[in-house]
Design a protein around this motif. Structure first.
Motif, PDB file in Angstrom:
ATOM      1  N   GLU A 401       6.405  -7.133   1.092  1.00 26.30           N
ATOM      2  CA  GLU A 401       7.474  -6.793   2.020  1.00 26.30           C
ATOM      3  C   GLU A 401       8.021  -5.415   1.697  1.00 26.30           C
ATOM      4  O   GLU A 401       8.050  -4.993   0.523  1.00 26.30           O
ATOM      5  N   LEU A 426       9.921  -5.871   6.576  1.00 26.74           N
ATOM      6  CA  LEU A 426       8.651  -6.047   7.278  1.00 26.74           C
ATOM      7  C   LEU A 426       7.643  -6.602   6.289  1.00 26.74           C
ATOM      8  O   LEU A 426       7.599  -6.165   5.123  1.00 26.74           O
ATOM      9  N   PHE A 428       3.572  -7.677   5.292  1.00 27.26           N
ATOM     10  CA  PHE A 428       2.160  -7.405   5.517  1.00 27.26           C
ATOM     11  C   PHE A 428       1.322  -8.371   4.681  1.00 27.26           C
ATOM     12  O   PHE A 428       1.700  -8.724   3.553  1.00 27.26           O
ATOM     13  N   ALA A 444       2.287  -5.390  10.913  1.00 25.86           N
ATOM     14  CA  ALA A 444       3.611  -5.694  10.369  1.00 25.86           C
ATOM     15  C   ALA A 444       4.221  -6.891  11.094  1.00 25.86           C
ATOM     16  O   ALA A 444       4.145  -7.005  12.317  1.00 25.86           O
ATOM     17  N   ALA A 544       5.313   1.869  11.299  1.00 27.10           N
ATOM     18  CA  ALA A 544       5.133   1.183  10.018  1.00 27.10           C
ATOM     19  C   ALA A 544       3.668   0.807   9.787  1.00 27.10           C
ATOM     20  O   ALA A 544       3.173   0.900   8.662  1.00 27.10           O
ATOM     21  N   ASN A 545       2.952   0.373  10.835  1.00 28.34           N
ATOM     22  CA  ASN A 545       1.537   0.025  10.670  1.00 28.34           C
ATOM     23  C   ASN A 545       0.720   1.238  10.242  1.00 28.34           C
ATOM     24  O   ASN A 545      -0.152   1.146   9.360  1.00 28.34           O
TER      25      ASN A 545
END
Length: 563
Positions: A401, A426, A428, A444, A544-545
């Motif tokens: 996270e 977030l 992953f 995410a 974020a990805n």
């Protein structure tokens, strides 16, 4: 259809459209297309508006000289009225030729300049005259805005001597010679004409090099002013070139040393950076930069580039290497955008534009580094530490996270809230190959999502083949899902409540934990990037990805964790 309003002229948009449909004999295409550079036979210009330029609009109406047939009064142009280019002369802002009538031009005679003779009332001695002329000349020079160097030149002894000499011989009030008196009249007339002209340097001057007349003095003032402006512009150009040179020098200092390359970019050495730069350079030259989410790009017509590099948008402020270093520094060091702008000498808007473009571009180019290996290759390169526990091990999975700023939307706050971290996060899913490289990362998810939900929703199970073994911790209750794919889940044995674990379960838990720790080390490599270690700004959450993909791919360029 818009038609030229001049009487007797029939040029209109109909003729232009007909011209555009004809075939160009030079470029072998239709006239008026992007591939043809031929000029049209004429252009249609609208009348100046009443708000912006009323005087020029009235001038156009006078030149057109039309009468309204319904009212028999002066004609007033409408919004659709035009005048074609055949009625304009070069450097003339109004129609003046081929107007269907004779243009009356009235030239007013210029007034003659009457020079009044100045009669000498009392005769003065030559020394008194020269002293008076010298003091008045010095006073005139000091009243001007010349620089200090020029004032020193004009106040020097040779110049004052020349003023004395001219005062004794050339001026008309001495009353000695009629020819000199007439010469004085001509000089005075030329000076008056010089004052009436638009520019002081536009008139001709036949004076000597050391002339002290008003025209030469004004011309010297203009020359000094232009020289000062030239020096200022040269200094601005030099400072701009020095600023760009500083950017390149700082970038080269960062990537020339292996230790600095690891510190600022996360890459293992400078050689890897050079190889990555050469790989990205051909496509980076043609990048279309991000300019906002509300901009609509038309794709109806294909753009034809006439210059190289073939890139949309304005000229870039930074080089490709500078932009690559800026993006990697944003990920590795986590520098603020304002600090990056000061570091590279650009504005904050340019930094935002470069980061929004390069994060997506770099994630797309580095995505192949996160590779899911074949089953045969995984089994052939299986490290010996796994052979006794999981001989058919395919990957080790875990979730991680990252903290984000709290969203304003209450629904997003609920979806991203993590009870484990007590913050908005977030999450992953990360899968590590047995050799320690990252082989899979999910998109995410909000911190509220469970580990099992991410495994089921991300499509990770579609990569699992029969007889594969997947290692995880107790937080992944996916054994039944793996059994459906004829795979096996290896997790530490569950606890037995208040009862003590058996010896076999303790040994198995220890063995699995000793092997599963490598996925924590792999995630630790990813978390070395400060942009993931710190709280992610809400403006970067949509990226974020891409950020997590870049960090994972760069960490795969480092030496393997398990040998």
């Amino acid at each position: 259809m818009r038609i030229c309003c001049v009487v007797g002229c029939g040029n209109s948009t109909y003729h232009l459209n007909k011209w555009m449909k004809t075939l160009c004999q030079v470029h072998k295409c239709n006239l008026g297309t992007r591939s043809c550079d031929c000029e049209p036979p004429f252009k249609l210009f609208p009348f100046p508006t009443e708000n912006k330029n009323p005087e020029l609009r009235r001038k156009w109406m006078i030149q057109v000289n039309r009468i309204d047939p319904t009212t028999n009064k002066n004609w007033t142009p409408k919004a659709h009225d035009r005048v074609c280019s055949n009625h304009f002369e070069e450097c003339t802002p109004y129609p003046s030729v081929n107007l269907g009538h004779t243009v009356k031009t009235t030239v007013r005679p210029s007034r003659k300049i009457i020079v009044k003779h100045q009669f000498q009332k009392k005769s003065k001695s030559v020394s008194e005259n020269t002293s008076t002329i010298e003091s008045s000349a010095l006073q005139d020079i000091q009243d001007t805005n010349l620089p200090a160097e020029d004032i020193q030149i004009y106040t020097a002894t040779p110049y004052i001597d020349y003023v004395k000499k001219s005062a004794q011989s050339d001026h008309c009030y001495t009353g000695i010679n009629k020819e000199k008196n007439s010469t004085c009249k001509e000089k005075l007339q030329s000076d008056n004409h010089l004052n009436k002209s638009d520019h002081s340097y536009a008139s001709k001057c036949d004076c000597s090099s050391n002339c002290v007349c008003k025209g030469c003095f004004t011309k010297q003032q203009t020359i000094n002013k232009l020289n000062s402006q030239l020096i200022y512009l040269q200094q601005q150009l030099h400072s701009k070139g020095t600023k760009n040179m500083v950017h390149t020098t700082m970038t080269n200092n960062i990537v020339k040393d292996d230790s600095k390359t690891r510190l600022y970019t996360g890459l293992p050495n400078a050689d890897v950076f050079d190889r990555l730069y050469k790989h990205l350079l051909p496509r980076a030259k043609r990048l279309t930069y991000w300019s906002g989410s509300k901009k609509i790009v038309s794709t109806k017509a294909k753009r034809v580039f006439k210059k190289s590099p073939k890139k949309f948008g304005p000229k870039r402020k930074l080089s490709v290497k500078d932009e690559l270093v800026m993006t990697l520094m944003k990920c590795k060091v986590g520098m603020n955008s304002e600090l990056l702008g000061d570091f590279f000498g650009v504005q904050l808007s340019v930094v935002s534009q470069v980061l929004n473009t390069w994060l997506k571009f770099l994630a797309y180019e580095l995505k192949p580094l996160i590779h899911w290996p074949d089953k045969e290759i995984t089994k052939e390169t299986l490290p010996h530490v796994y052979s006794s526990i999981a001989p058919n091990l395919r990957c080790i999975i875990d979730c991680t996270e990252i903290f984000i700023e709290r969203p304003r939307d209450m629904e997003l706050q609920a979806q991203t809230w993590s009870d484990y971290k007590k913050n908005n996060t977030l999450k992953f899913l990360v899968a590590m190959a047995p050799n320690g490289s990252i082989s899979y990362i999910s998109e995410a998810y909000g911190g509220r999502a469970s580990d099992r939900f991410i495994v089921m929703d991300s499509g990770f199970l579609n990569l699992i083949d029969p007889t594969d073994e997947v290692m995880a911790d107790r937080g992944f209750p996916i054994q039944s899902d793996l059994v459906m794919r004829q795979a096996k889940l290896i997790i530490p044995p569950p606890g037995q409540g208040s009862e003590q674990m058996t010896k076999e379960n303790v040994l198995k838990t220890k063995a699995v934990a000793n092997v599963r720790i490598h996925v924590e080390r792999a995630i630790g490599r990813i978390k070395c990037f400060q942009i993931l270690k710190n709280t992610l700004p809400i403006t970067l959450v949509p990226l974020a990805n891409e950020i997590f993909t870049i960090c994972s791919a760069v960490s795969n360029l480092q030496p393997p964790l398990v040998k």
